[in-house]
Design a protein around this motif. Structure first.
Motif, PDB file in Angstrom:
ATOM      1  N   TYR A  62     -12.148  73.940  45.585  1.00 31.26           N
ATOM      2  CA  TYR A  62     -12.215  74.149  44.140  1.00 31.26           C
ATOM      3  C   TYR A  62     -11.830  75.570  43.772  1.00 31.26           C
ATOM      4  N   ASN A  86      -8.124  66.995  40.328  1.00 31.58           N
ATOM      5  CA  ASN A  86      -8.635  66.801  38.967  1.00 31.58           C
ATOM      6  C   ASN A  86      -7.851  67.575  37.920  1.00 31.58           C
ATOM      7  N   THR A 132     -18.678  69.459  39.433  1.00 30.98           N
ATOM      8  CA  THR A 132     -18.843  69.370  40.882  1.00 30.98           C
ATOM      9  C   THR A 132     -20.305  69.127  41.228  1.00 30.98           C
ATOM     10  N   TYR A 268     -11.468  57.861  39.712  1.00 30.64           N
ATOM     11  CA  TYR A 268     -11.628  59.252  40.117  1.00 30.64           C
ATOM     12  C   TYR A 268     -12.954  59.455  40.852  1.00 30.64           C
ATOM     13  N   ARG A 272     -13.584  60.897  44.496  1.00 32.24           N
ATOM     14  CA  ARG A 272     -14.203  62.212  44.606  1.00 32.24           C
ATOM     15  C   ARG A 272     -15.607  62.153  45.175  1.00 32.24           C
ATOM     16  N   SER A 491      -5.116  69.706  48.275  1.00 28.99           N
ATOM     17  CA  SER A 491      -6.420  69.092  48.002  1.00 28.99           C
ATOM     18  C   SER A 491      -6.511  67.697  48.586  1.00 28.99           C
ATOM     19  N   LEU A 495      -9.050  66.428  51.517  1.00 29.03           N
ATOM     20  CA  LEU A 495      -9.980  65.311  51.267  1.00 29.03           C
ATOM     21  C   LEU A 495      -9.819  64.243  52.342  1.00 29.03           C
TER      22      LEU A 495
END
Lengths: 504, 476
Positions: A62, A86, A132, A268, A272, A491, A495
């Motif tokens: 982030y 995001n 978050t 999402y 996430r 990102s 992930l």
């Protein structure tokens, strides 16, 4: 404070809220003032989001993080952050907000509440994308329900109240189970590590490095709570029934639907939160969820084929797109997740454009039944061309954005050991079917002989300009997808790496 | 003849109780001098007394006095504050609504003060006798208040019903106290805790006693299956009274239940299956039956039953580290929210004696946008939608039971909250759809002020929970 020296993300969330409050304070007949505030606020926010894309470093993790204690003694924080995933969802949300305002430009009734509610919706969506902290995410996730249900109830036609109740209650039911799961996850983390926190980075980190180990049954039960909430919100078959009913009741101009397609927080959230927290359960459930995704793709395509109401047809098309998103996400591969991300963006752009187009048609004819139209191309060729490109983009014709997203999602599903080619084989049929129903709609509405009287004329310049901008975006993403992937790659691969590391 | 030694009294421990009872007694005399059409002066004086008691809270001394029968501590402070806040808001509402309905009497406010005193006594009670005394004081005042809309038949009927059921519940409580006393030889909670029998007939007697006391308090806070009176009494009583009793007696009753559970300490696990069963039944029955209600007051009655189940979950969770925070926060949230909902209903009733139904909410947005907004906030908070205070309450309760190892109860709570969402949202969306011919409802300055305070509270405490949770936490 973050590296920028100013709270960019809080501004993104706060600007629309301030706008909504200002609109709330205006006199109800000050229409132009309300309109001006809404436009200034939403364009300013879009500018902030574009700035965020350019200021973003192509790194994992982030950025622009802001974190303030909220309820310190239980570890609750107001924590927001942005990464390569995001940032795109936020950009989409900020760009579609003015589009929804544009679609409603000629509406006179409930103007004040419409503008205020759209802005509140926009703020809660952006908040959900940026949060978050798990409970903060839940707060924003739930907050999206209230303005949307009120929009449907106040703006809608027909049995709008029943549709609005269903729209609210169905996703709410899913999310209370997620709330129970959040409690379970946080308590498990507390019992094993002694740290009471809702920070998604810390919790998924604990899952990754093995300091938080859940019993498989507990993990599956907690995952089920998250899955239910997100599957209803997305929606995927068989949790989709609230959506077409809601979209049939919303106004013809498509404003509320455009706002509605912002509701990508289901998919999402799956990506996430549900996956990184419960990697084993996600891997265990992937084949079953893959089947639901394929059914979503095929079932909604078949239903869409039989629809005469163009808005309901488009809502089934959305469900079909989201089937590809789910397939991509649960492939847990870089290709699949990237494909899912691009498909989410595409679905916003192309379906948003199509809702606007249907709104323009419906405003001229007073109907959104495809049987009431024919030969629009003859009297409105530019409009027809732009519509054709949008339809092609939605079908997934190569060279346009839809293709990239669906192709990558399927590639990911093929490569994933837990899914495989069988899923892809059936998903491809969905693409064929989407070509069938969209082109059939196009042929019926735009081809054939134009009626003698009341032919559809070209939309005005601003309408054509807005659709053209969307079409340009579709072409750009189609020809040069790295405009998205260059920002998202770091990102996404981080992930996916953490998912594969913790699930094996 | 032996001298009777009176126990010493630390007046600073019972400061709030003294202020409330003292001013009630004095007001009873002053009220005689106030002309019948000027009764809002009595209301004003009662309000001043309540606020004085509220301010006296932080100046009271922690401790236990009067032969260990009354105590004051940091958790008492927050509970007393919630009760007094509810009373202050209720007085503001009542002085508007009762006047409009033509049933304003000076006694109303005095009885409210007496009931408040009973609630404070319940909250501060540290002996079974004080608990009983508190409960009876509170109940008797409420019986009269329920029937105060004389000669309105519904109100008389509700009062009688409440009296009979209440007496029935009190019987259980007294018998429970007797058995507990028989088994332990004392009435003081801390001494009972040290003398819980471990074997034999005494142990059976003791837990039978505890069970009967739970039934007695269960009537007061309307746990299923002791809830039958609730919808009828809530519907029949004048709305300001309904509002007052729906929050005050629930808070006080639950504090007594919490005191019993805390007294049992580790032995609480003997009764926890009973508590779980009651919680599950209460949550589910309350939220499912409410779906079928068309009367707003009946709907809120079932909603209050369902919320009692959630508080009981918090009580179950309070045996763990999270302590009293969850149930006390939930009670505070419930108080704010219910006062707002009933406040709006009172304003809508105006001078109308008719029981309002869901249909009366139709199109409210088009004639009373501010009232609609407050009602919407209240309904969202009752449903537990963020960012309202009700959401945090629900979350704290769910995580408290999860932490105590009752994960399945969290799932049942999720189901109950899902059922409940339906009727709250139906009521909410009714206000925004359609139009109505009914005249605009108006509120005077007093109830406007009260409505504003509770509406701001719903949002502000939801966004800034530390404002009251720090106090609740201190009660550990």
């Amino acid at each position: 404070m973050n590296q920028l020296g100013f709270p960019l993300l809080s501004l993104l969330i706060g600007t629309p809220l301030v706008g909504a409050v200002l609109i709330g304070l205006t006199a109800s007949n000050a229409r132009s003032l309300q309109r001006t505030i809404a436009w200034i606020v939403s364009i300013a926010n879009a500018a902030l989001a574009i700035y965020a894309v350019t200021a973003m470093q192509p790194l994992g993790g982030y950025q622009f993080i802001e974190s303030v204690d909220w309820l310190a003694d239980i570890g609750l924080k107001y924590a927001v952050g942005m990464d390569g995933i995001n940032v795109w969802m936020v950009l989409l949300a900020t760009l579609l907000t003015p589009l929804a305002l544009f679609a409603a430009r000629n509406e006179q009734t409930h103007q004040k509440s419409f503008h205020a509610l759209i802005l509140v919706l926009s703020a809660s969506l952006i908040g959900a994308f940026l949060a978050t902290d798990l409970l903060l995410f839940y707060v924003f996730f739930e907050m999206t329900l209230v303005p949307t249900a009120l929009l449907i109830a106040t703006q809608g036609s027909g049995d709008a109240k029943a549709a609005a109740i269903k729209f609210f209650v169905y996703p709410f039911v899913g999310s209370v189970f997620m709330l129970a799961s959040i409690a379970g996850l946080v308590v498990s983390h507390f019992q094993q590590t002694g740290l009471m926190t809702f920070d998604s980075v810390i919790i998924s980190g604990a899952v990754l490095n093995g300091t938080l180990v859940m019993d498989p049954n507990l993990e599956r039960a907690l995952f089920a709570g998250f899955f239910l909430a997100f599957a209803i919100k997305t929606p995927i078959w068989p949790f989709h029934t609230w959506m077409p009913q809601a979209q049939a009741a919303t106004p013809n101009n498509g404003s509320v639907d455009i706002a509605g397609i912002l509701l990508k927080i289901g998919a999402y959230g799956m990506l996430r939160f549900a996956l990184p927290f419960f990697p084993h359960a996600a891997l265990w459930a992937a084949p079953a969820i893959g089947i639901l995704a394929v059914i979503s793709i095929l079932y909604s395509a078949v239903i869409a084929f039989g629809q005469h109401d163009m808005k309901v047809l488009l809502s089934y098309a959305t469900i079909s797109h989201l089937g590809f998103v789910m397939l991509g996400i649960f492939s847990q591969t870089i290709e699949g997740v990237t494909g899912a991300l691009i498909t989410m963006i595409n679905s916003g752009l192309t379906t948003g454009a199509l809702f606007l187009i249907v709104g323009i048609l419906a405003a001229q004819r007073g109907s959104r039944n495809r049987d009431d139209f024919s030969g629009v191309w003859l009297t409105a060729p530019t409009f027809g061309t732009l519509t054709l490109i949008t339809v092609f983009a939605s079908i997934g014709v190569p060279g346009l954005n839809g293709f990239i997203g669906e192709f990558l999602s399927m590639q990911g599903a093929w490569l994933a050991p837990q899914l495989g080619y069988a899923y892809v084989t059936f998903a491809v049929i969905g693409i064929v079917l989407s070509a069938a129903y969209l082109l059939r709609m196009y042929r019926g509405v735009y081809m054939g002989a134009a009626p003698e009287a009341n032919a559809i004329h070209e939309p005005n310049r601003s309408e054509l300009a807005v659709i053209s901008l969307l079409v340009i975006a579709m072409i750009v993403i189609g020809l040069y997808p790295s405009i998205i992937t260059s920002v998202s790659n770091a990102s996404v691969s981080e992930l996916v790496r953490s998912l594969t590391a913790s699930s094996h | 003849m032996a001298q009777i030694a009176l126990p010493g009294i630390d007046y600073m421990v019972i400061l709030q109780i003294i202020i409330v009872f003292g001013s009630a007694t004095v007001l009873l005399l002053i009220d005689l001098l106030i002309p019948a059409n000027q009764k809002r002066i009595t209301a004003l004086l009662a309000l001043v007394a309540t606020i004085a008691a509220l301010i006296a809270g932080p100046y009271s001394h922690a401790g236990i006095t009067m032969a260990n029968t009354v105590a004051f501590g940091s958790s008492t402070l927050i509970v007393n504050s919630i009760i007094l806040f509810a009373t202050a808001i209720s007085i503001l509402f009542a002085s508007d609504a009762m006047h409009k309905q033509g049933i304003e009497r000076g006694e109303t406010y005095i009885l409210m003060l007496l009931a408040t005193g009973g609630m404070l006594l319940l909250a501060q009670g540290s002996s079974l006798i004080t608990l009983f005394l508190g409960l009876e004081l509170l109940s008797i005042a409420l019986y009269v208040l329920t029937a105060i809309a004389y000669p309105r038949l519904a109100s008389e009927e509700a009062g009688l019903k409440y009296l009979i059921i209440g007496a029935f519940g009190a019987g259980f409580l007294v018998f429970g106290i007797a058995l507990t006393f028989g088994a332990t030889g004392t009435l003081v909670l801390s001494e009972i805790a040290a003398r819980i029998p471990t074997t034999g007939i005494e142990r059976g007697m003791f837990f039978t006693g505890i069970g009967l006391m739970l039934v007695g308090f269960g009537y007061k806070v309307s746990l299923v299956p002791f809830h039958m009176w609730t919808p009828d009494v809530y519907q029949g009583a004048p709305t300001p009274v309904t509002s007052f009793m729906s929050v005050g007696s629930k808070v006080a009753g639950f504090i007594a239940i919490i005191a019993l559970v805390q007294m049992l300490g580790p032995e609480a696990q003997v009764i926890s299956p009973v508590l779980m069963g009651l919680a599950v039944l209460t949550m589910l029955v309350g939220s499912i039956v409410a779906i079928n209600q068309t009367s707003l007051k009946r709907m809120l009655a079932y909603s209050s039953i369902s919320h009692a189940g959630f508080v009981l979950l918090g009580v179950l969770g309070s045996t763990q580290a999270s302590g009293l925070r969850a149930p006390i926060f939930y009670l505070a949230a419930y108080t704010l929210t219910n006062l707002a909902a009933f406040g709006v209903i009172m304003t809508l009733e105006g001078s109308n004696e008719r029981d309002l139904t869901l249909a009366d909410l139709r199109g409210l947005w088009s004639r009373n946008p501010w009232l609609t907004a407050i009602m919407a906030l209240a309904l969202l908070s009752l449903a537990g939608v963020p960012p309202t205070v009700g959401f945090l309450g629900k979350f704290l309760v769910i995580s408290a039971v999860w932490q105590s190892g009752y994960a399945w109860l969290a799932v049942v709570a999720a189901f109950a909250s899902a059922f409940a969402a339906f009727f709250y949202i139906r009521a909410l969306l009714s206000m925004f759809s359609g139009t109505s011919e009914a005249p605009r409802a108006t509120a005077n300055a007093r109830s406007t002020l009260a409505l504003l305070i509770v509406a701001v509270g719903i949002i502000a405490v939801g966004l800034m929970p530390w404002s009251i949770s720090a106090l609740a936490l201190a009660g550990n």
